[in-house]
Write a protein that holds these residues in place. Structure first.
Motif, PDB file in Angstrom:
ATOM      1  N   ALA A  22      -7.049 -12.206  32.091  1.00  0.00           N
ATOM      2  CA  ALA A  22      -6.078 -12.487  33.148  1.00  0.00           C
ATOM      3  C   ALA A  22      -4.866 -11.573  33.015  1.00  0.00           C
ATOM      4  CB  ALA A  22      -5.645 -13.953  33.085  1.00  0.00           C
ATOM      5  N   GLU A  23      -4.400 -11.364  31.781  1.00  0.00           N
ATOM      6  CA  GLU A  23      -3.248 -10.490  31.559  1.00  0.00           C
ATOM      7  C   GLU A  23      -3.591  -9.050  31.890  1.00  0.00           C
ATOM      8  OE1 GLU A  23       0.229  -9.819  28.195  1.00  0.00           O
ATOM      9  OE2 GLU A  23      -1.633 -10.822  27.658  1.00  0.00           O
ATOM     10  N   LEU A  24      -4.802  -8.630  31.522  1.00  0.00           N
ATOM     11  CA  LEU A  24      -5.237  -7.271  31.849  1.00  0.00           C
ATOM     12  C   LEU A  24      -5.317  -7.083  33.356  1.00  0.00           C
ATOM     13  CD1 LEU A  24      -6.265  -4.526  30.882  1.00  0.00           C
ATOM     14  CD2 LEU A  24      -8.567  -5.488  30.804  1.00  0.00           C
ATOM     15  N   GLY A  25      -5.807  -8.126  34.063  1.00  0.00           N
ATOM     16  CA  GLY A  25      -5.859  -8.044  35.519  1.00  0.00           C
ATOM     17  C   GLY A  25      -4.487  -7.899  36.128  1.00  0.00           C
ATOM     18  N   LEU A  26      -3.499  -8.625  35.587  1.00  0.00           N
ATOM     19  CA  LEU A  26      -2.123  -8.520  36.075  1.00  0.00           C
ATOM     20  C   LEU A  26      -1.582  -7.116  35.858  1.00  0.00           C
ATOM     21  CD1 LEU A  26       0.477  -9.769  37.180  1.00  0.00           C
ATOM     22  CD2 LEU A  26       1.006 -10.538  34.866  1.00  0.00           C
ATOM     23  N   HIS A  27      -1.851  -6.551  34.684  1.00  0.00           N
ATOM     24  CA  HIS A  27      -1.366  -5.206  34.397  1.00  0.00           C
ATOM     25  C   HIS A  27      -2.070  -4.166  35.271  1.00  0.00           C
ATOM     26  CE1 HIS A  27       1.421  -5.875  31.086  1.00  0.00           C
ATOM     27  NE2 HIS A  27       0.594  -6.784  30.633  1.00  0.00           N
ATOM     28  N   ALA A  28      -3.345  -4.397  35.584  1.00  0.00           N
ATOM     29  CA  ALA A  28      -4.052  -3.477  36.479  1.00  0.00           C
ATOM     30  C   ALA A  28      -3.422  -3.503  37.868  1.00  0.00           C
ATOM     31  CB  ALA A  28      -5.532  -3.852  36.562  1.00  0.00           C
ATOM     32  N   HIS A  29      -3.092  -4.711  38.357  1.00  0.00           N
ATOM     33  CA  HIS A  29      -2.403  -4.829  39.646  1.00  0.00           C
ATOM     34  C   HIS A  29      -1.060  -4.118  39.589  1.00  0.00           C
ATOM     35  CE1 HIS A  29      -4.801  -7.425  42.257  1.00  0.00           C
ATOM     36  NE2 HIS A  29      -5.175  -8.093  41.192  1.00  0.00           N
ATOM     37  N   GLU A  30      -0.369  -4.254  38.467  1.00  0.00           N
ATOM     38  CA  GLU A  30       0.937  -3.623  38.316  1.00  0.00           C
ATOM     39  C   GLU A  30       0.817  -2.108  38.380  1.00  0.00           C
ATOM     40  OE1 GLU A  30       4.586  -3.318  35.072  1.00  0.00           O
ATOM     41  OE2 GLU A  30       3.142  -4.951  34.934  1.00  0.00           O
ATOM     42  N   ARG A 178      11.636 -18.225  43.997  1.00  0.00           N
ATOM     43  CA  ARG A 178      10.286 -17.782  43.608  1.00  0.00           C
ATOM     44  C   ARG A 178      10.103 -16.267  43.627  1.00  0.00           C
ATOM     45  NH1 ARG A 178       5.506 -20.544  46.617  1.00  0.00           N
ATOM     46  NH2 ARG A 178       4.495 -19.592  44.816  1.00  0.00           N
ATOM     47  N   MET A 179      11.128 -15.506  43.939  1.00  0.00           N
ATOM     48  CA  MET A 179      10.944 -14.079  44.217  1.00  0.00           C
ATOM     49  C   MET A 179      10.462 -13.274  43.014  1.00  0.00           C
ATOM     50  SD  MET A 179      14.915 -12.914  44.666  1.00  0.00           S
ATOM     51  CE  MET A 179      16.130 -13.156  43.386  1.00  0.00           C
ATOM     52  N   PHE A 180      10.658 -13.768  41.799  1.00  0.00           N
ATOM     53  CA  PHE A 180      10.196 -13.025  40.627  1.00  0.00           C
ATOM     54  C   PHE A 180       8.803 -13.464  40.155  1.00  0.00           C
ATOM     55  CE2 PHE A 180      14.888 -12.642  40.168  1.00  0.00           C
ATOM     56  CZ  PHE A 180      14.964 -11.262  40.267  1.00  0.00           C
ATOM     57  N   GLU A 181       8.197 -14.405  40.858  1.00  0.00           N
ATOM     58  CA  GLU A 181       6.849 -14.834  40.492  1.00  0.00           C
ATOM     59  C   GLU A 181       5.845 -13.737  40.860  1.00  0.00           C
ATOM     60  OE1 GLU A 181       5.682 -18.528  42.178  1.00  0.00           O
ATOM     61  OE2 GLU A 181       7.525 -19.579  41.572  1.00  0.00           O
ATOM     62  N   PRO A 182       4.962 -13.344  39.926  1.00  0.00           N
ATOM     63  CA  PRO A 182       3.936 -12.347  40.273  1.00  0.00           C
ATOM     64  C   PRO A 182       3.077 -12.826  41.435  1.00  0.00           C
ATOM     65  CG  PRO A 182       4.054 -12.650  37.900  1.00  0.00           C
ATOM     66  CD  PRO A 182       4.910 -13.724  38.513  1.00  0.00           C
ATOM     67  N   PHE A 183       2.849 -11.944  42.400  1.00  0.00           N
ATOM     68  CA  PHE A 183       2.002 -12.164  43.569  1.00  0.00           C
ATOM     69  C   PHE A 183       2.633 -13.058  44.637  1.00  0.00           C
ATOM     70  CE2 PHE A 183      -0.960 -11.552  39.933  1.00  0.00           C
ATOM     71  CZ  PHE A 183      -1.369 -10.276  40.261  1.00  0.00           C
ATOM     72  N   PHE A 184       3.890 -13.495  44.445  1.00  0.00           N
ATOM     73  CA  PHE A 184       4.566 -14.238  45.511  1.00  0.00           C
ATOM     74  C   PHE A 184       5.144 -13.242  46.508  1.00  0.00           C
ATOM     75  CE2 PHE A 184       8.541 -15.813  47.385  1.00  0.00           C
ATOM     76  CZ  PHE A 184       8.040 -16.904  48.076  1.00  0.00           C
ATOM     77  N   LEU A 195       4.455  -8.031  43.722  1.00  0.00           N
ATOM     78  CA  LEU A 195       4.699  -7.621  42.341  1.00  0.00           C
ATOM     79  C   LEU A 195       5.989  -6.831  42.158  1.00  0.00           C
ATOM     80  CD1 LEU A 195       1.122  -6.540  41.199  1.00  0.00           C
ATOM     81  CD2 LEU A 195       2.443  -8.444  40.298  1.00  0.00           C
ATOM     82  N   GLY A 196       6.581  -6.343  43.245  1.00  0.00           N
ATOM     83  CA  GLY A 196       7.710  -5.431  43.131  1.00  0.00           C
ATOM     84  C   GLY A 196       8.865  -5.974  42.312  1.00  0.00           C
ATOM     85  N   LEU A 197       9.330  -7.181  42.630  1.00  0.00           N
ATOM     86  CA  LEU A 197      10.474  -7.738  41.907  1.00  0.00           C
ATOM     87  C   LEU A 197      10.087  -8.193  40.507  1.00  0.00           C
ATOM     88  CD1 LEU A 197      12.414  -9.712  44.665  1.00  0.00           C
ATOM     89  CD2 LEU A 197      13.075  -7.583  43.527  1.00  0.00           C
ATOM     90  N   ALA A 198       8.875  -8.697  40.344  1.00  0.00           N
ATOM     91  CA  ALA A 198       8.419  -9.094  39.006  1.00  0.00           C
ATOM     92  C   ALA A 198       8.389  -7.883  38.077  1.00  0.00           C
ATOM     93  CB  ALA A 198       7.038  -9.745  39.089  1.00  0.00           C
TER      94      ALA A 198
END
Length: 233
Positions: A22-30, A178-184, A195-198
Motif C-alpha cells: 500500500a505504501e509503495l502504491g502511494l509512492h508510485a502515485h506520488e 481534509r485538504m492534506f489527506e492523500p487522494f482527497f 496528492l498535490g497538498l499531501a
C-alpha cells in the motif's frame, strides 16, 4: 458453528507485506504526480517551437530544464521508491527553482485564462533545500492556485518565505479539514489526483520548512518558510 481455524503464524507477515505494498502504491502515485507537470510544460514549450520556427531559444532552454528536472526526480526515486534526503551542502538561491515552477504552470494558467504574476527578490532567499524540492513545492501550490482562482494567481518570494495566493472563493471548512489527506480532491474525475497538498506538506517537512495558509471569501494564500542557512562563524 464452524470450527475455528488455528492462528495463522504467517498472518502478521502478510499484514506487513500488505502495508508495504500500500505504501509503495502511494509512492508510485506520488512519482506520477511529480513528473506529470514538467512533462506537460515541456510538451507545451515544444509545441510553441513547432509553430514558431524563429526566436525559439528561450522555449528550448526551458523545455530542456524541465526534462532535466524529470531526470532528477527519477534519479531520486530509483531503486527504492522513497524520496532520499532533500538537502544540499551549500545554500542555493530560491529564485531559480521558483522561476522554473512558474514556467511549468504558465501554460495551465493561460489555458484556464488566469493571470499569473511573479514577484521575486533575487538578492535574498537562500536555502539548503534541494532546488528540485523547492520547484516541486511551488509547482504543486501554483497548480492548485490556478485551479482554484477566479482570475488571478500570484507567487512572491520575500526573504525565506514563498507565498502563493489566488483570488478564488476560499476553502470551505470541510475542504480545509481534509485538504492534506492523500487522494482527497474536489476536482472532477481525471482532473486531479488529490496528492498535490499531501506531497507539498511532506516535502516542506523534509527540508525543515513550515507550511501555513490563510483563507477567506476573497481567496487563499499558502506560505512556505524555509529555515535560514546555518552560518559558519
Amino acid at each position: 458453528g464452524s470450527p475455528k481455524r488455528p492462528d495463522d503464524p504467517n498472518a502478521a507477515q502478510r499484514w506487513l507485506e500488505t502495508g508495504r505494498l500500500a505504501e509503495l502504491g502511494l509512492h508510485a502515485h506520488e512519482l506520477v504526480h511529480e513528473i506529470r507537470q514538467p512533462i506537460f510544460a515541456a510538451r507545451a514549450l515544444l509545441q510553441i517551437v513547432a509553430r514558431r520556427r524563429d526566436q525559439t531559444e528561450d522555449e528550448l532552454d526551458q523545455a530542456l530544464e524541465q526534462l532535466a528536472h524529470i531526470e532528477q526526480l527519477l534519479k531520486a526515486w530509483a531503486g527504492t521508491g522513497f524520496r532520499p534526503s532533500t538537502s544540499i551542502d551549500s545554500p542555493m538561491p530560491l529564485a531559480q527553482p521558483i522561476h522554473a515552477a512558474v514556467a511549468v504552470v504558465q501554460a495551465r494558467a493561460r489555458r484556464r485564462r488566469r493571470a499569473l504574476s511573479l514577484t521575486v527578490d533575487d538578492a535574498a532567499g537562500r536555502s539548503t533545500a534541494d532546488p528540485a524540492t523547492v520547484q516541486q513545492i511551488c509547482t504543486n501550490l501554483l497548480t492548485n492556485a490556478v485551479d482554484a482562482a477566479a482570475t488571478e494567481v500570484g507567487l512572491a518570494l520575500k526573504g525565506q518565505v514563498i507565498e502563493v495566493w489566488n483570488d478564488g472563493p476560499g476553502l470551505t471548512p470541510t475542504v480545509e479539514a481534509r485538504m492534506f489527506e492523500p487522494f482527497f480532491t474536489t476536482k472532477e474525475v481525471g482532473e486531479g489526483t488529490g496528492l498535490g497538498l499531501a506531497i507539498t506538506r511532506h516535502l516542506a517537512a523534509s527540508v525543515g520548512a513550515s507550511l501555513t495558509w490563510d483563507t477567506s471569501a476573497g481567496g487563499t494564500a499558502f506560505s512556505v518558510e524555509f529555515p535560514p542557512p546555518v552560518r559558519d562563524d
